[in-house]
Design a protein around this motif. Structure first.
Motif, mmCIF file in Angstrom:
data_model
loop_
_atom_site.group_PDB
_atom_site.id
_atom_site.type_symbol
_atom_site.label_atom_id
_atom_site.label_comp_id
_atom_site.label_asym_id
_atom_site.label_seq_id
_atom_site.Cartn_x
_atom_site.Cartn_y
_atom_site.Cartn_z
ATOM 1 N N PHE A 82 -2.577 22.390 15.444
ATOM 2 C CA PHE A 82 -1.948 22.360 14.135
ATOM 3 C C PHE A 82 -1.646 20.922 13.715
ATOM 4 O O PHE A 82 -1.035 20.159 14.467
ATOM 5 N N THR A 83 -2.105 20.541 12.532
ATOM 6 C CA THR A 83 -1.841 19.198 12.033
ATOM 7 C C THR A 83 -0.643 19.245 11.092
ATOM 8 O O THR A 83 -0.728 19.750 9.984
ATOM 9 N N ALA A 84 0.486 18.720 11.569
ATOM 10 C CA ALA A 84 1.715 18.765 10.771
ATOM 11 C C ALA A 84 1.709 17.654 9.726
ATOM 12 O O ALA A 84 2.144 17.839 8.597
ATOM 13 N N ASN A 85 1.235 16.481 10.116
ATOM 14 C CA ASN A 85 1.110 15.355 9.183
ATOM 15 C C ASN A 85 -0.343 14.911 9.189
ATOM 16 O O ASN A 85 -0.878 14.505 10.209
ATOM 17 N N ASP A 86 -0.958 15.004 8.008
ATOM 18 C CA ASP A 86 -2.392 14.781 7.931
ATOM 19 C C ASP A 86 -2.666 13.486 7.175
ATOM 20 O O ASP A 86 -2.750 13.478 5.955
ATOM 21 N N ASN A 87 -2.724 12.398 7.924
ATOM 22 C CA ASN A 87 -3.095 11.107 7.346
ATOM 23 C C ASN A 87 -2.173 10.670 6.197
ATOM 24 O O ASN A 87 -2.592 10.563 5.048
ATOM 25 N N LEU A 88 -0.923 10.418 6.541
ATOM 26 C CA LEU A 88 0.045 9.971 5.530
ATOM 27 C C LEU A 88 -0.047 8.469 5.338
ATOM 28 O O LEU A 88 -0.186 7.721 6.306
ATOM 29 N N ASN A 89 0.019 8.030 4.082
ATOM 30 C CA ASN A 89 0.068 6.605 3.752
ATOM 31 C C ASN A 89 1.114 6.387 2.679
ATOM 32 O O ASN A 89 0.989 6.927 1.592
ATOM 33 N N PHE A 90 2.171 5.656 2.999
ATOM 34 C CA PHE A 90 3.129 5.297 1.945
ATOM 35 C C PHE A 90 4.026 4.159 2.411
ATOM 36 O O PHE A 90 4.080 3.831 3.595
ATOM 37 N N GLU A 91 4.687 3.556 1.424
ATOM 38 C CA GLU A 91 5.642 2.497 1.735
ATOM 39 C C GLU A 91 6.955 2.821 1.050
ATOM 40 O O GLU A 91 6.974 3.385 -0.042
ATOM 41 N N VAL A 92 8.047 2.448 1.698
ATOM 42 C CA VAL A 92 9.350 2.562 1.062
ATOM 43 C C VAL A 92 9.894 1.147 0.940
ATOM 44 O O VAL A 92 9.841 0.372 1.901
ATOM 45 N N HIS A 93 10.345 0.796 -0.260
ATOM 46 C CA HIS A 93 10.779 -0.578 -0.492
ATOM 47 C C HIS A 93 12.231 -0.779 -0.106
ATOM 48 O O HIS A 93 13.037 0.152 -0.165
ATOM 49 N N GLU A 94 12.535 -1.998 0.249
ATOM 50 C CA GLU A 94 13.897 -2.342 0.637
ATOM 51 C C GLU A 94 14.855 -2.070 -0.525
ATOM 52 O O GLU A 94 14.591 -2.457 -1.652
ATOM 53 N N GLY A 95 15.950 -1.360 -0.244
ATOM 54 C CA GLY A 95 16.980 -1.150 -1.253
ATOM 55 C C GLY A 95 16.672 -0.057 -2.246
ATOM 56 O O GLY A 95 17.424 0.144 -3.191
ATOM 57 N N GLU A 96 15.603 0.683 -2.070
ATOM 58 C CA GLU A 96 15.330 1.752 -3.034
ATOM 59 C C GLU A 96 15.840 3.100 -2.514
ATOM 60 O O GLU A 96 16.133 3.276 -1.339
ATOM 61 N N ILE A 97 15.954 4.031 -3.455
ATOM 62 C CA ILE A 97 16.338 5.396 -3.096
ATOM 63 C C ILE A 97 15.075 6.225 -3.173
ATOM 64 O O ILE A 97 14.506 6.411 -4.248
ATOM 65 N N PHE A 98 14.615 6.675 -2.006
ATOM 66 C CA PHE A 98 13.315 7.318 -1.915
ATOM 67 C C PHE A 98 13.502 8.802 -1.634
ATOM 68 O O PHE A 98 14.133 9.194 -0.657
ATOM 69 N N GLY A 99 12.978 9.630 -2.524
ATOM 70 C CA GLY A 99 13.091 11.078 -2.333
ATOM 71 C C GLY A 99 11.861 11.630 -1.651
ATOM 72 O O GLY A 99 10.743 11.338 -2.051
ATOM 73 N N PHE A 100 12.077 12.421 -0.604
ATOM 74 C CA PHE A 100 10.974 12.936 0.199
ATOM 75 C C PHE A 100 10.992 14.458 0.045
ATOM 76 O O PHE A 100 11.812 15.136 0.644
ATOM 77 N N LEU A 101 10.099 14.988 -0.794
ATOM 78 C CA LEU A 101 10.150 16.407 -1.129
ATOM 79 C C LEU A 101 8.982 17.166 -0.537
ATOM 80 O O LEU A 101 7.962 16.576 -0.193
ATOM 81 N N GLY A 102 9.142 18.470 -0.457
ATOM 82 C CA GLY A 102 8.054 19.298 0.037
ATOM 83 C C GLY A 102 8.529 20.712 0.240
ATOM 84 O O GLY A 102 9.715 20.943 0.423
ATOM 85 N N ALA A 103 7.612 21.668 0.195
ATOM 86 C CA ALA A 103 7.978 23.072 0.427
ATOM 87 C C ALA A 103 8.378 23.252 1.886
ATOM 88 O O ALA A 103 8.154 22.371 2.710
ATOM 89 N N ASN A 104 8.954 24.410 2.203
ATOM 90 C CA ASN A 104 9.258 24.714 3.602
ATOM 91 C C ASN A 104 7.971 24.654 4.402
ATOM 92 O O ASN A 104 6.973 25.225 4.000
ATOM 93 N N GLY A 105 8.016 23.942 5.522
ATOM 94 C CA GLY A 105 6.848 23.910 6.382
ATOM 95 C C GLY A 105 5.748 22.976 5.933
ATOM 96 O O GLY A 105 4.653 23.003 6.460
ATOM 97 N N ALA A 106 6.047 22.092 4.961
ATOM 98 C CA ALA A 106 5.013 21.165 4.485
ATOM 99 C C ALA A 106 4.841 19.978 5.433
ATOM 100 O O ALA A 106 3.868 19.246 5.331
ATOM 101 N N GLY A 107 5.792 19.803 6.354
ATOM 102 C CA GLY A 107 5.677 18.700 7.303
ATOM 103 C C GLY A 107 6.698 17.591 7.109
ATOM 104 O O GLY A 107 6.596 16.542 7.728
ATOM 105 N N LYS A 108 7.695 17.840 6.269
ATOM 106 C CA LYS A 108 8.736 16.840 6.024
ATOM 107 C C LYS A 108 9.508 16.502 7.295
ATOM 108 O O LYS A 108 9.681 15.333 7.644
ATOM 109 N N THR A 109 9.976 17.546 7.959
ATOM 110 C CA THR A 109 10.825 17.341 9.128
ATOM 111 C C THR A 109 10.094 16.540 10.192
ATOM 112 O O THR A 109 10.651 15.618 10.790
ATOM 113 N N THR A 110 8.824 16.883 10.402
ATOM 114 C CA THR A 110 8.025 16.170 11.394
ATOM 115 C C THR A 110 7.956 14.687 11.048
ATOM 116 O O THR A 110 8.154 13.822 11.908
ATOM 117 N N ALA A 111 7.678 14.396 9.772
ATOM 118 C CA ALA A 111 7.541 12.998 9.353
ATOM 119 C C ALA A 111 8.862 12.247 9.538
ATOM 120 O O ALA A 111 8.889 11.121 10.037
#
Lengths: 305, 369, 242
Positions: free
Chosen positions: C19-48
């Motif tokens: 089972f691939t929980a996280n499938d090739n994620l690419n992103f950056e979070v900038h210093e001092g920003e408020i970053f929202g990480f959304l997803g349906a149940n079981g989309a792989g948020k918790t794993t990430a």
């Protein structure tokens, strides 16, 4: 119109704390009635009284025409209840859960299948799966099917959408709407303001008191002030500047903007200059329509402080 | 009725689907019986004893030979004076030292009395009691032989009571009744209290209460599966102890099973009572284990004889149902006595059952509090 | 706003068996920003989030958090982040001050510093009279605000918030978000996971996960424009389910 639930002056205390302070409301036949309020507002206590699980300390409550104290045996046959935590047996399969609740209420799955078919069909492909292994959205659907299986006249749902993702929640509200064709009255609670608009009528509840009962549009339109939405890239600075701005009466962050009311509703162009002097650039201001949450904030201000 | 049967079916599904419940129900009793039977046996085998023989005559030689040929004891070192006694016991290998006084044989024949001392290692009280009991028994036996062959007068000590009913000195005979008693209270009280509080904890109790099911149906629905399975357990334990250890039921099997049913019923009622006063599984487990299991193990007379307890513990033990069931089951299984000898204990168990059921019904709420 | 990446994720893959929980994620979070990480149940948020907070190692890919490699230096990452979730945050049977003392101690702060920050924290929250109260006796809203303050007590570089305002009243929720703004303005990056879309509207940028992939990442305003809808919730409903 016939009232399915009629409450007047309902009070409930636990030790020294007053969970419900004189609650009065009425629920009409065949409507979706929502209780909107934060955790600890008394929603669950109220629901437990409606479902005969608790007795009120004071006040009157009639459910389906029966007194909640004396008529509990009859009532328990006619209420479908879904408590806050989905009350499913995790170690039983989807199918077993459903048929268990059917037998307990003296019916069979077959008999009322048409009532739940819309909801149950979503999870039927997984009917052999244990309830504990379902996703949040599927658990929610199964719990709803179980609460409906005996074709209750009144369905009581305590925070059915908590902990479930936005897509499932949206589907869930669609299902509730469809249930109206089956002559089922629904009482539902939620801490999320945005779900208020999905109900026919709502009661805003806070610290054991009802702030307002009406159609959600009416409650929303009860907002008495002119409301402005102000945007700027640096929200933190913007909020602080607005707070100390003399002509402004209320400041609340609202998503990507800040909702502001002016004293005596006098919009003053001087605000642009004021903000610029405070070092805030790229400001955009527009008049906006109040949402139900704006009204809740206003009511909270007048009721409690 | 259909409602009720549906409920019972659901309970069976819970039980059969949960590996842990199945292990507690069937694995633990079997393991306990085998464990106690084989490992924790109280038999002595080749325990080392040392001799301090200040007399060195024919009589002392005979006695020490008899001790060491019994199979229970093995000859350890031979000591020369009293100073060695302490040293020998400190070495931990020697379980007891036997001291014959000076001129032992001559005194025995001339005066009809001679002194023999047994010094045991009191730091292991169980072992010490066991050793001294066995030794005195062997010496008493020797004494009887002596009385039979010569005209010598009686001396020394009378045999230990326990062996009267357990002539081959089999430890299992003592443990099987104890294990049945404990296992039943564990399974019945613990499991029923857990299964009811689990419904409270997962919120399913709320829905059951709002359903047309009557409280008595909920309680009986919980009890019946465990009643049946516990009864199967009793039969399993009896079969195991008969097949593995050759332990027969001397008295009436029917009476034994009937008494077991009563005891199971009582334990189940206690389980329900526990569940009515605890709001979650943790509490139920704590009350069952600390409140029921622990005192039952320690104070029911299973391990430590009640007669030897300080008075206060005796009183506490009087309110522990297992104490009475142990008496009943020992009487029936080992002594082979009939109902006339256990009616008092049976009556007490019935009273316990009635009180527990009464209190549970009073405590079981048709609403939440 | 400076655009230094405080979190940088390149080709992140996490597999559990087949089972691939996280499938090739690419992103950056900038210093001092408020970053929202959304997803349906079981989309792989918790794993990430587990990987980002050093609790679990990625199967492949490069994850840099606060300058440290998630595979090789998870302990360093843990020292530089704060964490708050809705369910477990503070010990109910300890007082406010005892809780603060405990967390300060866990992050190796000395007593003097803890005391200083405790005082300023209680003052800022108007909490002075609550210092010796048990957490148990506090209203939910206060608990949440306190839990957040404790999570940033050691001034981490990033703070992870899991559904931080679930179930609180609208006024408290706004006070809470103001605290978040203040924290972010002070240079601490705020990483919020939630499935309540109104919470997403408060973020600077949001990403939406579906089936282990990130399917959208932009500012809430930009996303709404792109999908031509009025709220992030509608965006979510359009794209979060395959």
């Amino acid at each position: 119109m016939k009232k399915v639930v009629e409450s007047s002056g309902l009070c409930k205390r636990f030790g020294g704390t007053e969970a419900l302070k004189s609650i009065s409301f009425g629920v009409n036949e065949n409507e979706i009635f929502g209780f909107i309020g934060p955790d600890g507002a008394g929603k669950t206590t109220l629901f437990r009284i409606i479902t005969t699980l608790l007795l009120p300390d004071e006040g009157e409550l009639k459910v389906l025409g029966l007194d909640c104290k004396t008529g509990f045996k009859e009532l328990r046959r006619n209420i479908g209840y879904m408590p806050g935590r989905f009350s499913l047996y995790q170690d039983l399969s989807v199918e077993e859960n459903l048929s268990f609740y059917a037998t307990v209420f003296g019916t069979t799955v077959k008999e009322n299948y048409d009532l739940i078919s819309d909801i149950y069909s979503h999870i039927e492909p997984f009917k052999k799966r244990l309830a504990g292994k379902l996703s949040g959205g599927m658990k929610q659907k199964l719990a709803l099917s179980c609460a409906l299986i005996h074709k209750p006249a009144l369905l009581v749902l305590d925070e059915p959408t908590t902990g479930v993702d936005a897509v499932s929640r949206s589907e869930f509200w669609e299902m509730l709407r469809k249930l109206r064709h089956h002559n089922i009255t629904i009482i539902v609670s939620t801490p999320y303001m945005d779900e208020a608009m999905r109900c026919d009528r709502v009661a805003l509840i806070q610290e054991g008191q009802i702030l307002s009962v009406d159609r959600p549009e009416t409650i929303r339109d009860g907002f008495s002030r002119k409301l402005f939405s102000i945007k700027a890239p640096e929200k933190h600075k913007l909020i602080n500047a607005l707070r100390s701005c003399p002509g402004i009466s209320s400041v609340y962050p609202f998503g990507d903007s800040v909702h502001v009311t002016f004293k005596d509703d006098n919009f003053d162009n001087a605000i642009y200059e004021y903000l610029e002097n405070s070092g805030i650039s790229d400001v955009s201001i527009s008049e906006t329509r109040a949402g139900i949450e704006d009204r809740f904030l206003e009511l909270m201000g007048t009721h409690l402080h | 009725m259909k409602r009720f049967l549906g409920f019972v079916k659901k309970e069976f599904l819970h039980i059969f689907r949960d590996v842990r419940t199945m292990i507690i129900l069937f694995g633990i009793p079997a393991a306990q019986i085998l464990l106690f039977g084989f490992v924790v046996s109280t038999d002595l085998k080749n325990a080392q004893v040392a001799f301090l023989d200040l007399s060195r005559d024919e009589m002392t030689q005979k006695i020490s030979d008899k001790i060491c040929s019994s199979g229970f004891f093995r000859r350890g070192e031979t000591l020369l004076n009293f100073d060695d006694v302490d040293k020998a016991l400190r070495g931990n290998k020697i379980k007891a030292v036997i001291v014959f006084e000076k001129n032992f044989g001559r005194k025995l024949i001339s005066e009809g009395e001679a002194d023999i001392s047994i010094i045991a290692d009191g730091s292991e009280p169980n072992m010490a009691t066991l050793t001294t009991n066995y030794l005195t028994a062997i010496i008493a036996d020797f004494n009887r032989e002596l009385a039979g062959t010569s005209a010598a007068a009686t001396m020394l000590i009378q045999p230990e009571v326990r062996m009267f009913y357990n002539p081959s000195l089999k430890g299992q005979f003592m443990f099987v009744p104890g294990v049945i008693t404990l296992i039943m209270i564990l399974i019945c009280a613990l499991m029923t209290s857990i299964t009811i509080t689990r419904e409270k904890e997962f919120g399913t109790m709320e829905v059951l209460l709002v359903s047309p099911l009557k409280p008595i149906q909920i309680i009986l629905g919980k009890v019946i599966p465990y009643f049946m399975l516990s009864f199967v357990d009793v039969i399993m334990i009896l079969l195991l102890s008969w097949l593995v250890f050759g332990l027969p039921v001397k008295g009436s099997l029917i009476l034994l099973l009937a008494e077991s049913m009563l005891y199971i019923l009582m334990s189940l009622s206690i389980g329900i009572l526990i569940s009515t006063v605890s709001s979650n599984m943790q509490q139920a487990i704590l009350i069952s284990l600390v409140g029921m299991m622990l005192p039952s193990v320690l104070l029911s007379g299973f391990i430590f004889p009640i007669e030897n307890m300080p008075e206060v513990y005796g009183w506490i033990s009087a309110i522990l149902p297992p104490r009475y069931f142990i008496v009943i089951i020992k009487n029936i299984m080992i002594k082979g006595t009939g109902f006339l000898f256990v009616w008092k204990e049976t009556l007490i168990l019935m009273v316990f059952t009635a009180v527990a059921i009464g209190l549970s019904i009073k405590n079981f709420k048709i609403r939440l509090q | 706003m400076t655009k230094n990446a405080i979190i940088s994720v390149k080709n992140l893959v996490k597999k559990f068996g087949n089972f691939t929980a996280n499938d090739n994620l690419n992103f950056e979070v900038h210093e001092g920003e408020i970053f929202g990480f959304l997803g349906a149940n079981g989309a792989g948020k918790t794993t990430a989030v587990r990987i980002l907070s050093g609790l679990s190692a990625p199967t492949s890919g490069e994850v840099i958090v606060a300058g440290f490699n998630a595979r090789k230096q998870p302990e360093q990452i843990k020292k530089n982040i704060g964490y708050m979730c809705q369910k477990f945050s503070l010990y109910e049977d300890l007082t406010v001050k005892e809780n603060i003392m405990l967390y300060g101690g866990i992050y190796g702060m000395n007593k003097k510093l803890i005391r200083e920050r405790t005082d300023s924290l209680l003052k800022r929250l108007n909490f002075e009279e609550y210092g010796d109260r048990l957490i148990l006796d506090l209203p939910l809203g206060l608990k949440q605000k306190l839990a957040f303050s404790v999570a940033v007590l050691h001034q981490p570089k990033i703070v992870f918030l899991d559904e931080p305002t679930g179930g609180v009243d609208p006024v408290t929720r706004r006070q809470f978000w103001e605290m978040i703004y203040e924290t972010a303005a002070g240079g601490i990056t705020v990483f919020v996971t939630t499935h309540y879309m109104d919470e997403a509207e408060y973020c600077d940028r949001v990403s939406i996960m579906s089936e282990g992939k990130i399917v959208a990442l932009d500012t809430p305003a930009e996303l709404k424009k792109q999908y031509n809808v009025g709220s992030v919730e509608e965006v979510f409903i359009k794209i979060a389910r395959p």
